[in-house]
Design a protein around this motif. Sequence first.
Motif, PDB file in Angstrom:
ATOM      1  N   CYS A 174      48.504  51.846 -13.287  1.00  0.00           N
ATOM      2  CA  CYS A 174      48.830  50.521 -13.587  1.00  0.00           C
ATOM      3  C   CYS A 174      48.651  49.415 -12.776  1.00  0.00           C
ATOM      4  CB  CYS A 174      50.343  50.640 -14.158  1.00  0.00           C
ATOM      5  SG  CYS A 174      51.247  48.966 -14.531  1.00  0.00           S
ATOM      6  N   VAL A 175      48.067  48.314 -13.398  1.00  0.00           N
ATOM      7  CA  VAL A 175      47.922  46.963 -12.414  1.00  0.00           C
ATOM      8  C   VAL A 175      49.166  46.373 -12.531  1.00  0.00           C
ATOM      9  CG1 VAL A 175      46.322  45.095 -12.107  1.00  0.00           C
ATOM     10  CG2 VAL A 175      45.372  47.307 -13.026  1.00  0.00           C
ATOM     11  N   LEU A 176      50.065  46.551 -11.654  1.00  0.00           N
ATOM     12  CA  LEU A 176      51.263  45.816 -11.597  1.00  0.00           C
ATOM     13  C   LEU A 176      51.429  44.311 -11.870  1.00  0.00           C
ATOM     14  CD1 LEU A 176      52.874  47.687  -8.507  1.00  0.00           C
ATOM     15  CD2 LEU A 176      52.540  48.677 -10.606  1.00  0.00           C
ATOM     16  N   THR A 177      50.367  43.840 -11.409  1.00  0.00           N
ATOM     17  CA  THR A 177      50.560  42.252 -11.435  1.00  0.00           C
ATOM     18  C   THR A 177      50.074  41.667 -12.990  1.00  0.00           C
ATOM     19  OG1 THR A 177      48.422  41.885 -10.156  1.00  0.00           O
ATOM     20  CG2 THR A 177      50.647  41.860  -8.880  1.00  0.00           C
ATOM     21  N   ALA A 178      49.356  42.617 -13.517  1.00  0.00           N
ATOM     22  CA  ALA A 178      48.620  42.209 -14.855  1.00  0.00           C
ATOM     23  C   ALA A 178      49.788  41.376 -15.624  1.00  0.00           C
ATOM     24  CB  ALA A 178      47.987  43.318 -15.612  1.00  0.00           C
ATOM     25  N   ALA A 219      59.844  45.338  -0.593  1.00  0.00           N
ATOM     26  CA  ALA A 219      59.334  44.301  -0.153  1.00  0.00           C
ATOM     27  C   ALA A 219      58.050  43.771  -0.566  1.00  0.00           C
ATOM     28  CB  ALA A 219      59.280  44.497   1.551  1.00  0.00           C
ATOM     29  N   ASP A 220      57.214  44.652  -0.631  1.00  0.00           N
ATOM     30  CA  ASP A 220      55.589  44.173  -0.653  1.00  0.00           C
ATOM     31  C   ASP A 220      55.744  43.449  -2.338  1.00  0.00           C
ATOM     32  OD1 ASP A 220      55.020  44.907   1.795  1.00  0.00           O
ATOM     33  OD2 ASP A 220      54.130  46.820   1.074  1.00  0.00           O
ATOM     34  N   LEU A 221      56.491  43.795  -2.940  1.00  0.00           N
ATOM     35  CA  LEU A 221      56.433  43.363  -4.686  1.00  0.00           C
ATOM     36  C   LEU A 221      57.507  42.424  -4.881  1.00  0.00           C
ATOM     37  CD1 LEU A 221      56.054  46.863  -6.488  1.00  0.00           C
ATOM     38  CD2 LEU A 221      54.337  45.507  -5.943  1.00  0.00           C
ATOM     39  N   ALA A 222      58.098  41.789  -3.531  1.00  0.00           N
ATOM     40  CA  ALA A 222      59.036  40.898  -3.738  1.00  0.00           C
ATOM     41  C   ALA A 222      58.789  39.584  -4.872  1.00  0.00           C
ATOM     42  CB  ALA A 222      59.646  40.350  -2.638  1.00  0.00           C
ATOM     43  N   GLU A 223      57.480  39.074  -4.574  1.00  0.00           N
ATOM     44  CA  GLU A 223      57.124  37.936  -5.682  1.00  0.00           C
ATOM     45  C   GLU A 223      57.115  38.335  -7.094  1.00  0.00           C
ATOM     46  OE1 GLU A 223      56.804  34.921  -4.819  1.00  0.00           O
ATOM     47  OE2 GLU A 223      56.746  34.941  -2.605  1.00  0.00           O
ATOM     48  N   LEU A 224      56.519  39.741  -7.445  1.00  0.00           N
ATOM     49  CA  LEU A 224      56.371  39.862  -8.525  1.00  0.00           C
ATOM     50  C   LEU A 224      57.695  40.439  -9.103  1.00  0.00           C
ATOM     51  CD1 LEU A 224      54.685  41.064 -10.845  1.00  0.00           C
ATOM     52  CD2 LEU A 224      54.425  43.381  -9.975  1.00  0.00           C
ATOM     53  N   LEU A 225      58.612  40.719  -8.526  1.00  0.00           N
ATOM     54  CA  LEU A 225      60.009  41.144  -8.856  1.00  0.00           C
ATOM     55  C   LEU A 225      60.957  39.923  -9.307  1.00  0.00           C
ATOM     56  CD1 LEU A 225      60.590  44.116  -6.592  1.00  0.00           C
ATOM     57  CD2 LEU A 225      60.396  44.467  -8.984  1.00  0.00           C
ATOM     58  N   PRO A 276      65.899  35.962  -6.573  1.00  0.00           N
ATOM     59  CA  PRO A 276      65.106  35.295  -5.494  1.00  0.00           C
ATOM     60  C   PRO A 276      64.594  36.360  -4.671  1.00  0.00           C
ATOM     61  CG  PRO A 276      67.334  34.125  -5.720  1.00  0.00           C
ATOM     62  CD  PRO A 276      67.436  35.427  -6.588  1.00  0.00           C
ATOM     63  N   ARG A 277      63.357  36.176  -4.247  1.00  0.00           N
ATOM     64  CA  ARG A 277      62.548  37.073  -3.392  1.00  0.00           C
ATOM     65  C   ARG A 277      63.484  37.566  -2.126  1.00  0.00           C
ATOM     66  NH1 ARG A 277      60.036  35.461   0.808  1.00  0.00           N
ATOM     67  NH2 ARG A 277      58.833  36.907   0.840  1.00  0.00           N
ATOM     68  N   GLU A 278      64.295  36.341  -1.696  1.00  0.00           N
ATOM     69  CA  GLU A 278      64.782  36.918  -0.259  1.00  0.00           C
ATOM     70  C   GLU A 278      65.735  37.762  -0.496  1.00  0.00           C
ATOM     71  OE1 GLU A 278      63.081  32.722  -0.416  1.00  0.00           O
ATOM     72  OE2 GLU A 278      64.668  33.813  -1.877  1.00  0.00           O
TER      73      GLU A 278
END
Length: 666
Positions: free
Chosen positions: A124-128, A168-174, A181-183
Amino acid sequence: MWLLRTDRAELVYFPRNFDADGGYAILSHTWDERGEQTFQEVRDIGERCKRARTNPRDDPQLSPKIRECCRLAERHGLRWAWADSCCIDKNSSSELSESINSMYRWYSDAEECYAYLVDVPSDCVLTARDSAFRRSRWHTRGWTLQELIAPASFRFYSCDWEELGNRADLAELLQEITKIPREIFTRETRPSEHSVSARMRWASGRQTTRSEDEAYCLMGLFDVSMPTNYGEGEKAFMRLQYEIMRRDPDLSLFAWGYTLACGSFRGQGLTLHPGKYVNSDWKFLLASSPHAFHLQVWYAPNLGLKAKQRYPPSRDKRGAPSADAATVPFGRVELPRISITTYGIKLRLPVFEADGATVAVLLCVDPDNNHLGLFLCPGPRRSDPTRPRYYAGCVYSVYQPPRAYVARLISLGNDLNNLQFNGKRVEATWRTIYVVPGHPDGQSPSATTARLTINCDPRQPFRLPHWLVSRLLAVGFTVVTQEEWDEQGSKVTRLYFLRPAGGEIIYLDLGLCHIDPKARWSKVTISYGPNVKRSKDVSRAHSCKEHHIDSWTAWSKVFPDSASDAEPSVRLSFAPCKALPETSKLVVHMELLGRFYEEILREANMTTAFPSLSDLNKGIRLASPDHLPVPEPTFPGHPTQLPRRFYAWLKASARKHLERHQRPPP
């Protein structure tokens, strides 16, 4: 706390979670619709393998999910693992309650958390834009909210247990998917630093199988504990709010419902009716579900240095207001206070009166830094004149011709020293008031069908099944019924099915024709979109050619008939009421159609929630052999009939066949 030995998948009990040497891994997942392997089943496998001197982890009857979780934890150097499906003895009510109250801490203390996404492939391309990861059912469930936030180390795994990435690496996508909030995901801020309303909003789009779990899955997020009592329904969420109020005076708990921005209605004839009775769930101080919290609201006293306008104002060494707070809002500096009484929720907060309306200042701000006020209105019940008691909300009208709506909140501008109400400056002062928290019986009208008056009067021409309404409620709709008049002067029963989370309203109109009083008619109108509450009211008039039920094929019709598969539509069907065969009463049936509703049903774990009327009738006939007819047909051209005992034998055989196939497996 029961934990699984990762090398053997055997259950071992520890009095405290830190008694497990080396720590433990914890599993986050969605339950299979067919069920999960239970505590008793895993213990039985362990006992059988112990006698056979084999490894339970390799037993073919062990759940593959449990086996792979144990193997993964073992590869990461952990001797212990925990999964909610098999590490809680649900036959013990005390153990179940203790586990639910401790679960947030258990996830927080875990060394690793594995989120197993059964509907996401490893490639899966997660950000698609429309990826399987974005659409995963895991993101829609209530319990996975705390499981996503609580652990320190968190990893996602695909359906074949390939790692997809860490939190943590997927914070923006989540943040895009969950609106959290990503924080939070990077541990830069903690949930307690966000307002009560914000945390409720994180859960507003999530579903739970049991209505009580809407409250129980949020206890850890608000750091409260309370006994669990499955069967109490919406009362669980009311109890949760009481516990939150005891711990935190954050008034954003009351910031839900529609916000009236007076400036948006300039030139459109906005009129407030503060003395009119509010007939809506919004009249109560507390919400009946987290789905009501769709506003982004912050509590001003908690913002501190981050606030554009600080409250309380800063002070100098002598205790006087500093230069940046030359004037003190509301005449004096106080912080709100909340206490629970049998008379209502006792609030100490700023209140003002203007244009006949009473408004409480909630000290909450929206994304535009506008402060919010809560409309207060007197109720139909008498109250102690020395202790003013209110309901929430205000009726207002707008557009020409005017139509009535209800607002719960109002925007007051961005300056506490210069509050604006309906274009005028107002002064608020600290007062003590009482507000009715919820329905006296603890259940909202949206949670019961008792207020559907069309079902109470046998002379009414229509009946709406309770089970159908209950399923609509489970999907996230609230139900309001009103007796109204159409443009021709005939009485119309209008049912509003509102879903605040998606912003749509289904209008179901039922009535008798003004030309032919014996002709029954019905129609469905669907409004959806972010501005649905500001749209003009839907006409109550009907077309004799289109809406007379007798003119429909098999008493069934789809509304709107021109909707595409991507748009919402409803199939409306009718059948005679078998409970009252001597009347002409019709039973209403509704089916939600199209991909628009398929996604909603999938999120609510109700993919087969609305069967067709023909399937429903077929199921009734199959489920009850006593409904099988006993015909006595005559063969064409032959005067002899088959004997009655043949049909009796046929009926008994059908009953035995159904009992054999409906018997639960051993």
